[in-house]
Write a protein that holds these residues in place. Structure first.
Motif, PDB file in Angstrom:
ATOM      1  N   LEU A 120       0.835  -1.208   0.000  1.00 37.43           N
ATOM      2  CA  LEU A 120       0.000   0.000   0.000  1.00 37.43           C
ATOM      3  C   LEU A 120       0.868   1.257   0.000  1.00 37.43           C
ATOM      4  CD1 LEU A 120      -2.827  -1.088   2.453  1.00 37.43           C
ATOM      5  CD2 LEU A 120      -2.896  -1.018  -0.051  1.00 37.43           C
ATOM      6  N   VAL A 121       2.003   1.222   0.675  1.00 31.81           N
ATOM      7  CA  VAL A 121       3.063   2.211   0.479  1.00 31.81           C
ATOM      8  C   VAL A 121       4.047   1.560  -0.477  1.00 31.81           C
ATOM      9  CG1 VAL A 121       4.893   3.584   1.521  1.00 31.81           C
ATOM     10  CG2 VAL A 121       2.760   3.165   2.786  1.00 31.81           C
ATOM     11  N   PRO A 122       4.161   2.049  -1.705  1.00 28.77           N
ATOM     12  CA  PRO A 122       4.959   1.348  -2.717  1.00 28.77           C
ATOM     13  C   PRO A 122       6.411   1.142  -2.293  1.00 28.77           C
ATOM     14  CG  PRO A 122       3.619   3.062  -3.723  1.00 28.77           C
ATOM     15  CD  PRO A 122       3.515   3.260  -2.240  1.00 28.77           C
ATOM     16  N   GLN A 123       6.992   0.032  -2.751  1.00 31.12           N
ATOM     17  CA  GLN A 123       8.405  -0.229  -2.464  1.00 31.12           C
ATOM     18  C   GLN A 123       9.294   0.912  -2.945  1.00 31.12           C
ATOM     19  OE1 GLN A 123      10.148  -4.224  -2.951  1.00 31.12           O
ATOM     20  NE2 GLN A 123       8.239  -4.728  -4.016  1.00 31.12           N
ATOM     21  N   SER A 124       8.889   1.559  -4.032  1.00 33.70           N
ATOM     22  CA  SER A 124       9.709   2.645  -4.571  1.00 33.70           C
ATOM     23  C   SER A 124       9.819   3.811  -3.598  1.00 33.70           C
ATOM     24  CB  SER A 124       9.130   3.134  -5.903  1.00 33.70           C
ATOM     25  OG  SER A 124       7.789   3.559  -5.735  1.00 33.70           O
ATOM     26  N   TYR A 125       8.944   3.847  -2.597  1.00 32.96           N
ATOM     27  CA  TYR A 125       9.016   4.924  -1.616  1.00 32.96           C
ATOM     28  C   TYR A 125      10.079   4.638  -0.561  1.00 32.96           C
ATOM     29  CZ  TYR A 125       7.801   8.529   1.707  1.00 32.96           C
ATOM     30  OH  TYR A 125       7.870   9.609   2.551  1.00 32.96           O
ATOM     31  N   PHE A 126      10.179   3.386  -0.106  1.00 30.07           N
ATOM     32  CA  PHE A 126      11.130   3.089   0.972  1.00 30.07           C
ATOM     33  C   PHE A 126      12.316   2.249   0.522  1.00 30.07           C
ATOM     34  CE2 PHE A 126       7.603  -0.024   1.326  1.00 30.07           C
ATOM     35  CZ  PHE A 126       8.292  -1.206   1.122  1.00 30.07           C
ATOM     36  N   GLY A 127      12.316   1.787  -0.736  1.00 31.62           N
ATOM     37  CA  GLY A 127      13.447   1.021  -1.246  1.00 31.62           C
ATOM     38  C   GLY A 127      13.050  -0.406  -1.576  1.00 31.62           C
ATOM     39  N   ASN A 128      13.255  -0.817  -2.812  1.00 31.45           N
ATOM     40  CA  ASN A 128      12.844  -2.149  -3.253  1.00 31.45           C
ATOM     41  C   ASN A 128      13.523  -3.245  -2.446  1.00 31.45           C
ATOM     42  OD1 ASN A 128      11.192  -1.076  -5.206  1.00 31.45           O
ATOM     43  ND2 ASN A 128      12.733  -1.202  -6.825  1.00 31.45           N
ATOM     44  N   GLY A 129      12.713  -4.117  -1.888  1.00 31.28           N
ATOM     45  CA  GLY A 129      13.228  -5.268  -1.161  1.00 31.28           C
ATOM     46  C   GLY A 129      13.788  -4.986   0.214  1.00 31.28           C
ATOM     47  N   VAL A 130      13.675  -3.745   0.689  1.00 29.97           N
ATOM     48  CA  VAL A 130      14.250  -3.394   1.990  1.00 29.97           C
ATOM     49  C   VAL A 130      13.350  -3.921   3.107  1.00 29.97           C
ATOM     50  CG1 VAL A 130      14.975  -1.522   3.506  1.00 29.97           C
ATOM     51  CG2 VAL A 130      15.364  -1.353   1.042  1.00 29.97           C
ATOM     52  N   ALA A 215      12.081  10.360   7.414  1.00 32.24           N
ATOM     53  CA  ALA A 215      12.874  11.417   6.769  1.00 32.24           C
ATOM     54  C   ALA A 215      13.776  10.829   5.696  1.00 32.24           C
ATOM     55  CB  ALA A 215      13.698  12.169   7.815  1.00 32.24           C
ATOM     56  N   SER A 216      14.365   9.667   5.979  1.00 36.32           N
ATOM     57  CA  SER A 216      15.228   9.005   5.001  1.00 36.32           C
ATOM     58  C   SER A 216      14.436   8.537   3.789  1.00 36.32           C
ATOM     59  CB  SER A 216      15.937   7.819   5.664  1.00 36.32           C
ATOM     60  OG  SER A 216      16.674   7.087   4.715  1.00 36.32           O
ATOM     61  N   PHE A 217      13.269   7.940   4.019  1.00 33.79           N
ATOM     62  CA  PHE A 217      12.421   7.514   2.903  1.00 33.79           C
ATOM     63  C   PHE A 217      12.122   8.697   1.984  1.00 33.79           C
ATOM     64  CE2 PHE A 217      10.202   4.143   5.782  1.00 33.79           C
ATOM     65  CZ  PHE A 217      11.336   3.351   5.725  1.00 33.79           C
ATOM     66  N   TYR A 218      11.697   9.792   2.611  1.00 32.92           N
ATOM     67  CA  TYR A 218      11.242  10.961   1.843  1.00 32.92           C
ATOM     68  C   TYR A 218      12.392  11.569   1.039  1.00 32.92           C
ATOM     69  CZ  TYR A 218       8.691  15.278   0.830  1.00 32.92           C
ATOM     70  OH  TYR A 218       8.061  16.324   0.195  1.00 32.92           O
ATOM     71  N   SER A 219      13.575  11.628   1.619  1.00 31.04           N
ATOM     72  CA  SER A 219      14.699  12.307   0.966  1.00 31.04           C
ATOM     73  C   SER A 219      15.242  11.530  -0.227  1.00 31.04           C
ATOM     74  CB  SER A 219      15.822  12.554   1.978  1.00 31.04           C
ATOM     75  OG  SER A 219      16.369  11.322   2.435  1.00 31.04           O
ATOM     76  N   THR A 220      15.040  10.216  -0.242  1.00 33.23           N
ATOM     77  CA  THR A 220      15.602   9.401  -1.320  1.00 33.23           C
ATOM     78  C   THR A 220      14.558   8.911  -2.316  1.00 33.23           C
ATOM     79  OG1 THR A 220      15.400   7.397   0.036  1.00 33.23           O
ATOM     80  CG2 THR A 220      17.480   8.608   0.146  1.00 33.23           C
ATOM     81  N   SER A 221      13.279   9.112  -2.026  1.00 33.86           N
ATOM     82  CA  SER A 221      12.217   8.534  -2.858  1.00 33.86           C
ATOM     83  C   SER A 221      11.941   9.359  -4.111  1.00 33.86           C
ATOM     84  CB  SER A 221      10.922   8.426  -2.054  1.00 33.86           C
ATOM     85  OG  SER A 221       9.855   8.016  -2.881  1.00 33.86           O
ATOM     86  N   ASN A 222      11.630   8.655  -5.211  1.00 37.27           N
ATOM     87  CA  ASN A 222      11.110   9.316  -6.406  1.00 37.27           C
ATOM     88  C   ASN A 222       9.755   8.723  -6.786  1.00 37.27           C
ATOM     89  OD1 ASN A 222      11.812   6.806  -7.321  1.00 37.27           O
ATOM     90  ND2 ASN A 222      13.221   7.504  -8.922  1.00 37.27           N
ATOM     91  N   SER A 223       9.107   8.080  -5.806  1.00 35.05           N
ATOM     92  CA  SER A 223       7.817   7.431  -6.031  1.00 35.05           C
ATOM     93  C   SER A 223       6.722   8.463  -6.266  1.00 35.05           C
ATOM     94  CB  SER A 223       7.451   6.575  -4.812  1.00 35.05           C
ATOM     95  OG  SER A 223       6.128   6.095  -4.906  1.00 35.05           O
ATOM     96  N   LEU A 224       5.754   8.106  -7.110  1.00 29.82           N
ATOM     97  CA  LEU A 224       4.588   8.964  -7.310  1.00 29.82           C
ATOM     98  C   LEU A 224       3.833   9.178  -6.001  1.00 29.82           C
ATOM     99  CD1 LEU A 224       3.234   7.461 -10.665  1.00 29.82           C
ATOM    100  CD2 LEU A 224       4.311   9.699 -10.367  1.00 29.82           C
TER     101      LEU A 224
END
Length: 375
Positions: A120-130, A215-224
């Motif tokens: 529901l929160v895409p992997q692209s937001y927090f990092g694939n497979g993390v 904060a880390s998720f937000y700073s590195t994410s390019n998710s829609l």
């Protein structure tokens, strides 16, 4: 589906509430003893309680789903309960775990071909497979592969004019930039009313369980889906999407299905979704939907038809009600409905004799009284 309440509803509601209370007792004694604060202090206290859960692995999700996501509520036939295809009032796609339709990398260009797992929160937001986010069953759900792909990384919102509509009524399209969803105009995905509160509480869980990493998720994410968040430890969501989620939480109260799912995941992961166990935590942390008060929302409630010619009155509201009272002109309480279920933004009162009535609506310790005539 609208609910029609008759004079028998009150006793039935008490039975349902007793059953729900019995299920809630699965919470370990003292589990929330340290959740004593308010605002974002409470959110951090909840983080400390649910942090450090057991990671059952991504493949292990399918084992968890055997107890957490079985349909014992609609068709009641032990098939997979998928919020993207479940139709509470009609026919639907049905999958059986282990029945040969689990995603194998083929098909999925149409509904009903394969099932898989939806973040529901895409992997692209927090990092694939993390991990442990990758395999956290509190927000990773079983889903139809095709609808999962159609939702993609789009945020959840309130569709204006749908460009795509799926078999159970879920839809994709531009966000309705008005009312409680004002402030965003791009593409969103909207689940059906039956599951809006479920999804809202899963997302509220996510920003609580992973508070220390937001904060880390937000700073590195390019998710829609990045537009849903603000990168902060406290509020966590951007104003528009916080308002949407808080509104959905009110419109679609905690269901028995959510309680049972929470208990099943606790057995596997050893942590819980606090916003299911005690839904008042939502407003204690974030307050009411932004820019509104309960009293203002209650004043905006409409009753129709008024006058009614058949003894049926519909209550249209975007706020969940704690109590509905039908009072005669002499002050007698003709009917009392506690903890009614909001569906499609309506409650329906039935079986009203001819006469003039006051309808008292209560929510969060506020109330308003409306007048209605039955011919």
């Amino acid at each position: 589906m609208k609910k029609i309440f008759t004079l028998l509803f009150f006793s039935l509601t008490l039975v349902g509430f007793a059953q729900q209370t019995q299920s809630v007792n699965a919470i370990p004694p003292g589990y929330y003893n340290t959740a004593t604060g308010t605002g974002y202090t409470l959110k951090t206290q909840l983080f400390n309680i649910i942090n450090g859960h057991n990671d059952r692995t991504y493949s292990g999700l399918y084992t968890t789903y055997l107890t957490s996501d079985i349909d014992m509520y609609y068709e009641n036939n032990d098939t997979m309960l998928d919020m993207y295809t479940e139709n509470p009032t009609g026919s639907e796609c049905e999958f059986v775990y282990g029945g040969g339709l689990q995603d194998d990398g083929t098909l999925g260009n149409n509904e009903c071909e394969r099932y898989n797992r939806e973040h529901l929160v895409p992997q692209s937001y927090f990092g694939n497979g993390v991990t442990p986010m990758y395999s956290d069953a509190h927000f990773v759900i079983p889903s139809d592969k095709h609808v999962n792909a159609q939702r993609g990384d789009f945020p959840f919102g309130r569709v204006n004019n749908a460009t795509n509509t799926y078999s159970n009524g879920s839809k994709r399209g531009l966000n309705l930039n008005s009312g409680y969803s004002a402030g965003f105009t791009s593409t969103v995905f909207e689940p059906i009313d039956e599951f809006k509160g479920d999804i809202a509480r899963m997302l509220l869980y996510f920003v609580t369980r992973y508070e220390d990493q937001l904060a880390s998720f937000y700073s590195t994410s390019n998710s829609l889906s990045k537009v849903m968040f603000d990168g902060s430890t406290g509020q966590s969501f951007s104003p528009t999407f916080l308002n949407i989620l808080l509104t959905w939480n009110q419109q679609d109260p905690v269901s028995q299905r959510e309680i049972d799912r929470n208990n099943a995941i606790y057995v596997r992961q050893s942590n819980r979704n606090p916003y299911i166990d005690n839904n008042t935590y939502v407003t204690t942390v974030w307050g009411l939907p932004l820019g509104t008060s309960t009293f203002e929302s209650l004043n905006a409630v409409s009753l129709y038809p008024n006058p009614s010619n058949n003894g049926i009155v519909t209550i249209s509201t975007e706020i969940a009600l704690d109590d509905i009272e039908i009072i005669t002109i002499n002050g007698q309480i003709l009917q009392q409905i506690k903890r009614p279920t909001l569906e499609n933004n309506t409650y329906t009162i039935g079986n009203l004799p001819k006469g003039f009535y006051f309808i008292k609506l209560s929510s969060n310790n506020d109330s308003v009284t409306k007048k209605v005539l039955v011919n």
